[in-house]
Design a protein around this motif. Sequence first.
Motif, short mmCIF file in Angstrom:
data_model
loop_
_atom_site.label_atom_id
_atom_site.label_comp_id
_atom_site.label_asym_id
_atom_site.label_seq_id
_atom_site.Cartn_x
_atom_site.Cartn_y
_atom_site.Cartn_z
N ILE A 204 101.62 74.99 51.24
CA ILE A 204 102.74 75.39 50.25
C ILE A 204 103.93 75.70 51.31
CG2 ILE A 204 103.66 77.18 48.94
CD1 ILE A 204 101.42 75.72 47.81
N VAL A 205 105.22 74.90 51.08
CA VAL A 205 106.31 74.84 51.82
C VAL A 205 107.30 75.50 51.00
CG1 VAL A 205 108.10 73.71 52.96
CG2 VAL A 205 105.68 72.75 52.75
N GLU A 206 107.98 76.73 51.46
CA GLU A 206 108.92 77.46 50.88
C GLU A 206 110.31 76.99 51.02
OE1 GLU A 206 108.49 81.49 51.39
OE2 GLU A 206 106.35 81.83 50.89
N LEU A 207 111.05 76.81 50.04
CA LEU A 207 112.38 76.17 49.95
C LEU A 207 113.36 76.96 48.87
CD1 LEU A 207 111.51 72.54 49.53
CD2 LEU A 207 112.11 73.64 51.83
N PRO A 208 114.49 76.82 49.28
CA PRO A 208 115.37 77.86 48.22
C PRO A 208 115.50 76.84 47.18
CG PRO A 208 116.40 77.36 50.51
CD PRO A 208 115.36 76.59 50.62
N ASN A 209 115.55 75.52 47.02
CA ASN A 209 115.62 74.86 45.92
C ASN A 209 114.80 73.41 45.78
OD1 ASN A 209 116.38 73.52 43.52
ND2 ASN A 209 118.63 73.61 43.87
N PRO A 210 113.46 73.25 45.27
CA PRO A 210 112.63 71.98 45.66
C PRO A 210 113.24 70.96 44.84
CG PRO A 210 111.34 74.12 45.07
CD PRO A 210 112.57 74.67 45.00
N GLU A 211 113.93 71.19 43.60
CA GLU A 211 114.61 70.21 43.03
C GLU A 211 115.47 69.29 43.69
OE1 GLU A 211 117.81 69.02 39.17
OE2 GLU A 211 117.61 70.96 40.40
N ALA A 212 116.34 70.26 44.63
CA ALA A 212 117.48 69.45 45.60
C ALA A 212 116.65 68.57 46.48
CB ALA A 212 118.18 70.63 46.13
N GLN A 213 115.50 68.97 47.11
CA GLN A 213 114.87 68.19 48.18
C GLN A 213 114.38 67.01 47.34
OE1 GLN A 213 114.14 68.75 51.41
NE2 GLN A 213 115.99 70.20 51.20
N PHE A 214 113.88 66.96 46.10
CA PHE A 214 113.38 65.90 45.37
C PHE A 214 114.39 64.89 45.36
CE2 PHE A 214 109.41 66.55 42.92
CZ PHE A 214 108.75 67.39 44.03
N ARG A 215 115.68 65.29 45.01
CA ARG A 215 116.83 64.49 44.67
C ARG A 215 117.40 63.74 46.30
NH1 ARG A 215 119.03 64.34 39.95
NH2 ARG A 215 118.41 65.65 38.62
N ALA A 216 117.15 64.73 47.31
CA ALA A 216 117.61 64.16 48.64
C ALA A 216 116.63 63.09 49.21
CB ALA A 216 117.76 65.56 49.47
N GLN A 217 115.54 63.31 48.75
CA GLN A 217 114.29 62.38 49.11
C GLN A 217 114.16 61.32 48.45
OE1 GLN A 217 111.56 65.03 50.37
NE2 GLN A 217 112.37 66.41 51.66
N ALA A 218 114.90 60.97 47.27
CA ALA A 218 114.55 60.01 46.35
C ALA A 218 114.32 58.61 46.89
CB ALA A 218 115.70 59.79 45.22
N GLY A 219 113.16 58.20 46.47
CA GLY A 219 112.93 56.87 47.24
C GLY A 219 111.70 56.93 48.23
N ASN A 220 111.93 58.16 49.02
CA ASN A 220 111.03 58.26 50.04
C ASN A 220 110.50 59.74 50.17
OD1 ASN A 220 109.94 58.03 52.84
ND2 ASN A 220 111.79 58.87 53.91
N PRO A 221 109.69 59.94 49.09
CA PRO A 221 109.53 61.58 48.98
C PRO A 221 108.69 61.80 50.17
CG PRO A 221 108.11 60.07 47.46
CD PRO A 221 109.23 59.38 48.07
N GLN A 222 108.76 63.17 50.19
CA GLN A 222 108.19 63.99 51.56
C GLN A 222 107.37 64.86 51.07
OE1 GLN A 222 111.19 65.10 54.55
NE2 GLN A 222 111.84 63.12 54.83
N TYR A 223 107.35 65.49 49.64
CA TYR A 223 106.49 66.21 49.31
C TYR A 223 105.71 65.81 48.04
CZ TYR A 223 109.28 69.62 51.72
OH TYR A 223 110.07 70.30 52.53
N HIS A 224 104.45 66.09 47.79
CA HIS A 224 103.48 65.63 46.98
C HIS A 224 103.75 66.10 45.37
CE1 HIS A 224 101.50 64.67 50.60
NE2 HIS A 224 100.99 63.61 49.87
N THR A 225 104.25 67.53 45.42
CA THR A 225 104.66 67.95 44.09
C THR A 225 105.57 69.19 44.24
OG1 THR A 225 102.64 69.66 44.56
CG2 THR A 225 102.16 67.66 43.04
#
Length: 352
Positions: A63-84
Amino acid sequence: MKFTRRQTLASALGATATLSMPSRLLAQSGPLLHASWGGGVGDTWTNAFAEPYAEETGTEVRIVELPNPEAQFRAQAGNPQYHTGIGTFVQGVNLMRDDMLETFGLDEIPNMKNIDEKYWLKTEDGRIAGVTPYFAYYGIAVNTNEAPVEEFSSWKNLADPKWESRLGMTRPIYLSTYDLTILSKTAGGDEYNTEGGMELLKGMAKNVLNVGNSLAQQNTMLERGEVAAMPFYSVRVWSLNEAGVDYVRIVIPEEGALLLPYAIFAPKGVKNREMVAEWLNYIASAAPQERGTALSGYIPANNDAKATDEIKAKLGGEYDELRARLYQPDWGYIAENQKDTVAAIDQMLATL
């Protein structure tokens, strides 16, 4: 959204660990990485979901704690670093519409059969874009040292001038999604017809002493009695109560409270897709959701989940009885119109 120092440090450490690891390894080897909000949410996911899953299957989930998981998903689009990752239902809808989520068939996540389909995050052709692990609800939190709960038996009470300079309120981004929706239902409309809700929101805003910029600040406002009441999240009041702050109560007004489903989704192109599907299927099952309730007061989405006598006493009844008092709006419509709604609320507040 601001977080406590502890949560910020945890997020920074998680981000540092992510950046120091080659991206090609993050989603291809090692544990599954699940992006979570910090603090109590991260603790719940570690103790109720990830650790039991590792014990049962041998697959580690970090479990990786982040302020905003959605923002990470958008920043990493095309090269995802998180599984869920976790998000609000509105965030899930927006990610899905932007074609940024992996989708799954019911055969891959069969435990979804035990979750009412109206709570699914799904595509137009019925593919599952997100698993709903649990709900919270949005009611009225009352500091009973400042006011009796009976004074807030209706959402309309928030607009009563008697509460001038006695209420708290959240920011327009959340007012647009939560407050306006339930106030519109109270006024006889709904998320499609918000004229009456906007008038009630205007009345409430006139009574506001403080606008909370973070959940931590809103907790403090209620705990210290800086405000008598404010619309708030059931799980936050649960946490206060568990910490011994028993004079803050959550009220479900006579018009009902707003049901807040959360969603767990996988980024499009996620590696180890089969392992991710198995993890999502576990999340959709009853047992971890029951543990989540015991830890944080979340309401399980799985219909097979059972409430203990202790949980029923804290929630005021069975899960089904509670869900019957909650309003589930069209989150897709709310997400689609959120930008315009926020602008309308900003304009209304500027006139006060």
